[in-house]
Design a protein around this motif. Structure first.
Motif, mmCIF file in Angstrom:
data_model
loop_
_atom_site.group_PDB
_atom_site.id
_atom_site.type_symbol
_atom_site.label_atom_id
_atom_site.label_comp_id
_atom_site.label_asym_id
_atom_site.label_seq_id
_atom_site.Cartn_x
_atom_site.Cartn_y
_atom_site.Cartn_z
ATOM 1 N N ALA A 162 -48.686 -22.180 19.797
ATOM 2 C CA ALA A 162 -48.865 -20.800 19.688
ATOM 3 C C ALA A 162 -48.236 -20.155 18.297
ATOM 4 O O ALA A 162 -48.800 -19.413 17.485
ATOM 5 C CB ALA A 162 -48.305 -19.940 20.779
ATOM 6 N N PHE A 163 -46.995 -20.773 18.055
ATOM 7 C CA PHE A 163 -46.422 -20.353 16.872
ATOM 8 C C PHE A 163 -47.186 -20.747 15.614
ATOM 9 O O PHE A 163 -47.308 -19.832 14.595
ATOM 10 C CB PHE A 163 -44.806 -21.045 16.607
ATOM 11 N N ALA A 164 -47.885 -21.913 15.608
ATOM 12 C CA ALA A 164 -48.679 -22.315 14.483
ATOM 13 C C ALA A 164 -49.725 -21.705 14.116
ATOM 14 O O ALA A 164 -50.277 -21.188 13.135
ATOM 15 C CB ALA A 164 -48.988 -24.059 14.789
ATOM 16 N N VAL A 165 -50.401 -21.211 15.421
ATOM 17 C CA VAL A 165 -51.538 -20.402 15.401
ATOM 18 C C VAL A 165 -51.476 -18.933 14.794
ATOM 19 O O VAL A 165 -52.067 -18.499 13.948
ATOM 20 C CB VAL A 165 -52.288 -20.222 16.755
ATOM 21 N N ILE A 166 -50.132 -18.663 15.398
ATOM 22 C CA ILE A 166 -49.855 -17.174 14.825
ATOM 23 C C ILE A 166 -49.543 -17.226 13.374
ATOM 24 O O ILE A 166 -49.804 -16.312 12.770
ATOM 25 C CB ILE A 166 -48.452 -16.603 15.611
ATOM 26 N N ALA A 167 -48.654 -18.196 12.769
ATOM 27 C CA ALA A 167 -48.687 -18.417 11.310
ATOM 28 C C ALA A 167 -49.913 -18.189 10.525
ATOM 29 O O ALA A 167 -49.912 -17.756 9.663
ATOM 30 C CB ALA A 167 -47.732 -19.704 11.198
ATOM 31 N N GLY A 168 -50.826 -18.850 11.131
ATOM 32 C CA GLY A 168 -52.348 -18.613 10.550
ATOM 33 C C GLY A 168 -52.750 -17.604 10.339
ATOM 34 O O GLY A 168 -53.571 -17.159 9.642
ATOM 35 N N LEU A 169 -52.713 -16.776 11.230
ATOM 36 C CA LEU A 169 -52.900 -15.429 11.444
ATOM 37 C C LEU A 169 -52.499 -14.477 10.807
ATOM 38 O O LEU A 169 -53.110 -13.434 10.519
ATOM 39 C CB LEU A 169 -53.412 -15.192 13.111
#
Length: 175
Positions: A162-169
């Motif tokens: 989730a952290f990695a996805v949020i970073a991408g968004l």
């Protein structure tokens, strides 16, 4: 051989910190004032990927939980964390980025590092008194970890992803 690996990995880590702008106090201020998300993206991606790999390794049995060094949880951790946060906001550096800034030749980083060494020295001198104070009273039996149960490991992997996805968004700059 171990010291050479540590030097190589430390040098690589310092290089990455410099490249993402973590040794630039203006980038740190932009992060803390929520006006520049570049550094937040880099931190969240790094924490997210490292968490997913670490806890995935634990889940698959590639990494043994016994190899993790879990520090005791006590009141002083909260106090120290608050002091670190205030110092980071005021100086624009945390200990790692301060050393990278010093390596990059920043004069302000020199004063930050010297101040950190003075603070560490004062803590060392006062440790005997502080060790018997409320600051070292254990919380949650002294050890709290997400690696203690299989279900927690799955949650930790999910949180890392989730952290990695949020970073991408996240956008690079505030709108």
């Amino acid at each position: 051989m171990t010291i050479l690996l540590a030097i190589a990995l430390g040098g690589l880590f310092g290089f990455v910190l410099q490249r993402v702008g973590a040794a630039d106090p203006q980038k740190i201020v932009g992060l803390l004032t929520l006006t520049d998300f570049h550094l937040m993206k880099a931190i969240m991606l790094g924490v997210g990927l490292a968490s997913a790999v670490l806890f995935g390794g634990l889940w698959l049995g590639v990494i043994e939980a016994g190899h993790l060094s879990i520090k005791p949880l006590y009141a002083g951790v909260a106090v120290g964390g608050a002091l670190l946060g205030v110092g980071w906001a005021v100086a624009g550096y945390c200990p790692g980025t301060g050393l990278v800034g010093l390596g990059a030749g920043r004069t302000d980083a020199l004063f930050f590092v010297l101040g950190g060494l003075v603070g560490a020295g004062l803590f060392t001198l006062s440790y005997g008194y502080l060790a018997s104070s409320w600051l070292f009273a254990e919380w949650l039996d002294g050890k709290a970890t997400m690696a203690s149960a299989q279900a927690n490991v799955v949650w930790a992997i999910g949180l890392g992803v989730a952290f990695a996805v949020i970073a991408g968004l996240l956008p690079s700059r505030a709108r």
